[in-house]
Design an enzyme around this catalytic site. Sequence first.
Site, short mmCIF file in Angstrom:
data_model
loop_
_atom_site.label_atom_id
_atom_site.label_comp_id
_atom_site.label_asym_id
_atom_site.label_seq_id
_atom_site.Cartn_x
_atom_site.Cartn_y
_atom_site.Cartn_z
CE LYS A 156 10.22 -2.51 -7.70
NZ LYS A 156 10.30 -3.62 -8.34
CD GLU A 169 8.78 -11.86 -11.42
OE1 GLU A 169 7.66 -11.00 -10.64
OE2 GLU A 169 9.38 -11.14 -11.50
NE ARG A 191 4.46 1.48 -0.34
CZ ARG A 191 5.63 1.33 0.07
NH1 ARG A 191 6.51 1.40 -0.86
NH2 ARG A 191 5.78 0.94 0.87
CB CYS A 197 -1.01 0.32 1.01
SG CYS A 197 -2.39 -1.66 1.29
CG ASN A 210 2.59 1.23 3.75
OD1 ASN A 210 1.95 -0.25 3.77
ND2 ASN A 210 3.07 1.17 3.55
N GLY A 211 0.81 -1.14 5.80
CA GLY A 211 0.90 -1.81 7.19
C GLY A 211 -0.14 -3.26 7.27
CG HIS A 213 16.89 -37.08 -12.37
ND1 HIS A 213 17.18 -38.63 -11.66
CD2 HIS A 213 17.95 -36.77 -12.35
CE1 HIS A 213 18.65 -38.84 -12.28
NE2 HIS A 213 19.09 -37.63 -13.02
CD1 TRP A 244 -0.89 -5.86 -3.22
CD2 TRP A 244 -0.54 -6.68 -1.57
NE1 TRP A 244 -0.98 -6.91 -3.87
CE2 TRP A 244 -0.29 -7.57 -2.11
CE3 TRP A 244 -0.64 -7.05 -0.85
CZ2 TRP A 244 0.33 -9.20 -1.72
CZ3 TRP A 244 -0.51 -8.39 0.00
CH2 TRP A 244 -0.05 -9.59 -0.37
CD GLU A 258 15.29 -12.80 -11.83
OE1 GLU A 258 14.68 -13.57 -11.24
OE2 GLU A 258 14.63 -11.25 -11.78
CE LYS A 297 11.77 -10.05 -13.40
NZ LYS A 297 12.55 -10.86 -12.23
C1 F6R Z 1 10.26 -10.27 -8.74
C2 F6R Z 1 10.76 -9.25 -7.61
C3 F6R Z 1 10.20 -10.62 -6.59
C4 F6R Z 1 11.17 -9.50 -5.45
C5 F6R Z 1 10.89 -10.11 -4.31
C6 F6R Z 1 11.83 -8.45 -2.82
O1 F6R Z 1 10.69 -9.34 -10.04
O2 F6R Z 1 10.93 -8.32 -8.18
O3 F6R Z 1 10.42 -11.79 -6.23
O4 F6R Z 1 12.26 -9.63 -5.74
O5 F6R Z 1 9.47 -9.74 -3.48
O6 F6R Z 1 12.17 -8.09 -2.78
P1 F6R Z 1 13.25 -6.96 -2.38
O7 F6R Z 1 14.64 -6.88 -3.40
O8 F6R Z 1 12.28 -5.36 -2.32
O9 F6R Z 1 13.21 -7.71 -1.38
#
Ligand code: F6R
Length: 613
Positions: free
Chosen positions: A608, A492, A27, A2, A101-102, A508, A75, A485, A489
């Site tokens: 995020k 997501e 957020r 949020c 927020n929280g 396996h 969120w 990774e 990508k």
């Molecule tokens: C994927 C992504 C998430 C973050 C994860 C940790 O693209 O962005 O998997 O990497 O939520 O976030 P941080 O790095 O902010 O702790």
Amino acid sequence: MCGIVGYTGSRQAAPILIDGLSKLEYRGYDSAGICVHGEDGLNVVKAKGRLQILSDKTAGGNEVQGVVGIGHTRWATHGAPSDHNSHPHLSASGKIALVHNGIIENEARLREELLAKGITFASETDTEVVASMLGIYYDECGDLIAAIRKTVARLEGSYALGILCVDDPDRIVAVKKNSPLIFGFGQGENYIASDVPAILKHTQTVAYLNDGEMAVFDANSVQFFDGNGNPIVKTREQITWSISAAERGGFEHFMLKEIFEQPKALRDTIGPRLKDGKVVLEGIDLSADYLKGLNKICFVACGSAYYAAGVAKYILEKYCRITTEIMMASEFRYCDPVLDEKTLVIAVSQSGETADTLEAVREAKRRGAKTLGIINVVGSAIAKAADQTIYTCAGPEIAVATTKGYTTQLAVIYLLTMHIAQALGKVDADTYAGWVAALERLPEQVEDLLSQDRIDQIKSFAQRLTRHNNAFYIGRNLDGAVCLEGSLKLKEVAYIHSECYPAGELKHGPLSLIEDGYMVVALATIRELFDKTVANVREVRARGADVLCVTLEELAAEAKKQAQNVIAVPSTDPMIQPSLNIIPMQLLGYYIAVNRGCDVDKPRNLAKSVTVE
Ligand code: F6R
């Protein structure tokens, strides 16, 4: 998660709040709302869905009159996204409005207590419970600040609160614990926000509130208090990055812009730390004596940051011969980790706010380990909690899916590995010089990977691969670590079911899934392992998979004999190769997502910064 924002000044508040919220949508973006002090009291407007809906409902805020207000982009944690669960929430008396927020962890108990007093609730949120409790305390004592203090003393969990009171039409009160909150100093106007981009257009002078601190402000003045209610003076900090760093600047999406910002982010992260052919980690105390006494290094992180740590495991063990564990931060606290004062715990986090990672750092400290953060956001909670922090210098990352955050984390991991290898006497001068040269070359090589020709090539592969609904990413050793990774990508942002396996592990079990309609992305950039990975490519192709092989330029001709599609990347020192390999994978995920019409910057169900456990 949020985002909250607050404004008081002489301009109309609502358009400023809505504009600020648009910079905080990363957020959370399932609903939004504002509350403005109007002539007739507190005027609340909320809307489920994207901020645009709220903006349309209020003509960009122009239909809501008043010069003092608060806003929120949500969120959902307590209660589904809906108009009634959106913030701001009012107290039962209607005298108090607040944004939050929280997460209030003792919400259920507090709700019961209030229900027993006859309070009814319009929403399922923890925030409305806070608003109502504050309303009761305010009615009892008639002193807003005292009532806020009494309220927050009852809260467990995390909060950044922006509060309006109908009897106090000029003032906003803000208070925080475990959620970020900044105060922005303007000329005849003042601001609060969860993050800098929300107010950067108006001011570059800010103060970061610490846990327990409160700001009480109107258009022309602000008073700060510590958790005990004592007045304090906050340091004014200057934001050095410009508004353009937080805007799309002609790119269709933030994700693409941030992919293209990687050369600069890498230069900013690496440049100041290479001096006269040596790694210099200024302000970081990792002496040879301390490092020699370590029994292991343990990384804690989530998501992409955890995958960056996966690269660290390979290279620290290979080049420094030091046992390196990686743990998902969400698991760390509950697995009774074996650590002591001879363990270095490294927390990796772009936002510096991820609740699981923050708690992992606290747990590591409780167990006596020394902690080091690799963090992007200066002054963030994890940066403050860790004993020491090396900052990545990626600048603001807005797209929910990280790109430059991840590659700058890798850059710091290389620097750290080089520092440790040298301190432990595990590297000869030539190899070390090779690492330095490779790091210096890296930003330019990434730039080459972003040339129009290469982009066009990836776009055409993305066009072909877009039709698949299932994917496997395979690779061995460091290639496998990077594939994790790459696969994340794709899943997501493009919503394609994608798994990642070490190439040798496929047979396996998961090989049974491969058939027509599957895509396999094989990363084969390690010369010694190339033949083996290509053999795995042959196996999946024989079972109908559409294969894209990412390999080194000098191995591309060989790879073309087995894979339908081949992307060639330039080679560099093997330790640093992951940073080049991930670029086409980021682009592939991005372009497939665009082809599928996905909301690239704000994938469904995600946010995020994940400030809930
Ligand atoms: C994927 C992504 C998430 C973050 C994860 C940790 O693209 O962005 O998997 O990497 O939520 O976030 P941080 O790095 O902010 O702790």
